[in-house]
Design an enzyme around this catalytic site. Structure first.
Site, PDB file in Angstrom:
ATOM      1  N   SER A  23      16.918 -23.925  16.914  1.00 38.26           N
ATOM      2  CA  SER A  23      17.780 -22.801  16.542  1.00 38.26           C
ATOM      3  C   SER A  23      19.278 -23.109  16.634  1.00 38.26           C
ATOM      4  O   SER A  23      20.041 -22.740  15.723  1.00 38.26           O
ATOM      5  CB  SER A  23      17.438 -21.571  17.382  1.00 38.26           C
ATOM      6  OG  SER A  23      16.155 -21.097  17.043  1.00 38.26           O
ATOM      7  N   LYS A  72       9.414 -11.375  23.324  1.00 36.03           N
ATOM      8  CA  LYS A  72       9.664 -10.531  22.153  1.00 36.03           C
ATOM      9  C   LYS A  72       9.272  -9.068  22.372  1.00 36.03           C
ATOM     10  O   LYS A  72       9.951  -8.160  21.887  1.00 36.03           O
ATOM     11  CB  LYS A  72       8.935 -11.082  20.928  1.00 36.03           C
ATOM     12  CG  LYS A  72       9.514 -12.396  20.434  1.00 36.03           C
ATOM     13  CD  LYS A  72       8.785 -12.876  19.186  1.00 36.03           C
ATOM     14  CE  LYS A  72       9.387 -14.193  18.694  1.00 36.03           C
ATOM     15  NZ  LYS A  72       8.790 -14.631  17.424  1.00 36.03           N
ATOM     16  N   ASP A 108      11.147 -12.025  11.788  1.00 34.21           N
ATOM     17  CA  ASP A 108      10.072 -12.998  11.591  1.00 34.21           C
ATOM     18  C   ASP A 108       9.309 -12.752  10.295  1.00 34.21           C
ATOM     19  O   ASP A 108       9.052 -13.676   9.526  1.00 34.21           O
ATOM     20  CB  ASP A 108       9.087 -12.958  12.767  1.00 34.21           C
ATOM     21  CG  ASP A 108       9.619 -13.665  14.008  1.00 34.21           C
ATOM     22  OD1 ASP A 108      10.468 -14.561  13.857  1.00 34.21           O
ATOM     23  OD2 ASP A 108       9.182 -13.303  15.113  1.00 34.21           O
ATOM     24  N   GLY A 133      -4.506 -14.224  16.036  1.00 38.05           N
ATOM     25  CA  GLY A 133      -3.523 -13.947  17.073  1.00 38.05           C
ATOM     26  C   GLY A 133      -3.028 -12.520  16.973  1.00 38.05           C
ATOM     27  O   GLY A 133      -3.028 -11.913  15.892  1.00 38.05           O
ATOM     28  N   GLY A 136       3.239 -11.480  20.247  1.00 38.93           N
ATOM     29  CA  GLY A 136       4.539 -11.150  19.680  1.00 38.93           C
ATOM     30  C   GLY A 136       4.770 -11.745  18.305  1.00 38.93           C
ATOM     31  O   GLY A 136       5.369 -11.102  17.430  1.00 38.93           O
ATOM     32  N   GLY A 246       5.304 -23.827   9.948  1.00 40.27           N
ATOM     33  CA  GLY A 246       6.252 -22.756  10.211  1.00 40.27           C
ATOM     34  C   GLY A 246       7.718 -23.146  10.137  1.00 40.27           C
ATOM     35  O   GLY A 246       8.577 -22.320  10.482  1.00 40.27           O
TER      36      GLY A 246
END
Length: 286
Positions: A23, A72, A108, A133, A136, A246
């Site tokens: 990030s 989150k 997201d 899943g 978050g 991802g």
């Protein structure tokens, strides 16, 4: 201590672990692209520390933040105001400081949809979708997938109560269906399969039958790098038309956060290309 008026605005990523996060690199590139001065750092924060560390960050002039695992859902309770996707998902990954309060958003889902549609050319409409899943990460993407026009959404999770809770939060009982992991072999074929757990970091993926992969199916892992390899290998062995990690979503959700903070959208393609080139161990989409 308050931020001096001419100080560089401060932004940060909170989570655990964050030592290897991309990030800061992504936001530094965005800032250069748009000629914006900003400082972006990664801050290790366990759930018991997060509230205090975030308050200290705000006192020190923090203007915005990203939130990653495992914080989150906890971040929702620290916000005075929530955006639509954050409210529906019960998960926040982007914080904006306004008038002394935190405003929470979830980028997201929009990041994922933008990556799948714009970068990978997928038409999501009507796709029978399996979401593996219910934490978050899964909560963050579900509203945007529904808004993008997917068909029925089936949610499976090791803890059935979490799958039930995610389905209930979406408020579309005729369209969102919680199921048990043991049911995977009975669910038929899907044209979109999304791996939204961090299981590959620990105990590994649950056994996934190849019968899940329908004709022209896309299989997506929200993880990138080595963590995404087991699921993407399964997807290729199961003859999925596309196997996507991802990394693109990571870049696109960061761009959405950047837009919330600065009101301008950065060009994501150069950053994505640079990171893809660096990820020598990354499995890329065919």
């Amino acid at each position: 201590m308050s931020m001096h008026p001419d100080s560089t605005p401060r932004y940060a990523l909170f989570g655990h672990p964050v030592a290897h996060t991309l990030s800061p690199v992504i936001h530094a590139a965005f800032a250069r692209d748009r000629g914006i001065s900003m400082e972006y750092t990664a801050i290790e924060a366990l759930p018991g520390q997060f509230s205090e560390l975030l308050a200290r960050f705000a006192d020190d002039g923090g203007a915005g933040a990203n939130v990653t695992l495992p914080l989150k859902q906890q971040a929702v309770g620290l916000c005075a105001h929530l955006g639509d996707h954050a409210r529906r998902s019960g998960a926040v990954n982007t914080l904006v400081r306004r008038d002394g309060d935190w405003h929470g958003f979830n980028t997201d889902g929009r990041g994922l949809v933008r990556d799948l549609t714009d970068r990978h050319g997928l038409d999501l409409r009507g796709r029978r979708t399996l979401l593996i899943g219910a934490g978050g990460a899964a909560r963050g993407i579900a509203p945007a997938l529904l808004d993008a026009g997917i068909g029925d959404l089936y949610v499976v999770n090791r803890t059935p109560e979490h799958a039930d809770a995610l389905a209930d939060a979406m408020g579309e009982p005729g369209r969102v269906h919680p199921r048990y992991l043991d049911d995977l072999g009975k669910l038929g074929e899907f044209t979109l399969i999304i791996q939204a757990t961090s299981a590959a970091r620990g105990a590994g993926l649950p056994p996934l039958p190849m019968s899940l992969v329908g004709n022209r199916a896309a299989a997506v892992d929200l993880n990138y790098g080595e963590v995404s390899i087991p699921f993407l290998a399964w997807a290729r062995a199961s003859r999925a038309l596309q196997a996507i990690d991802g990394l693109g979503m990571l870049v696109e959700q960061a761009a959405e956060s950047f837009y919330h903070w600065h009101g301008v959208r950065p060009d994501t393609d150069p950053v994505y290309a640079t990171l893809r080139g660096r990820q020598a161990t990354l499995i890329t989409a065919d």
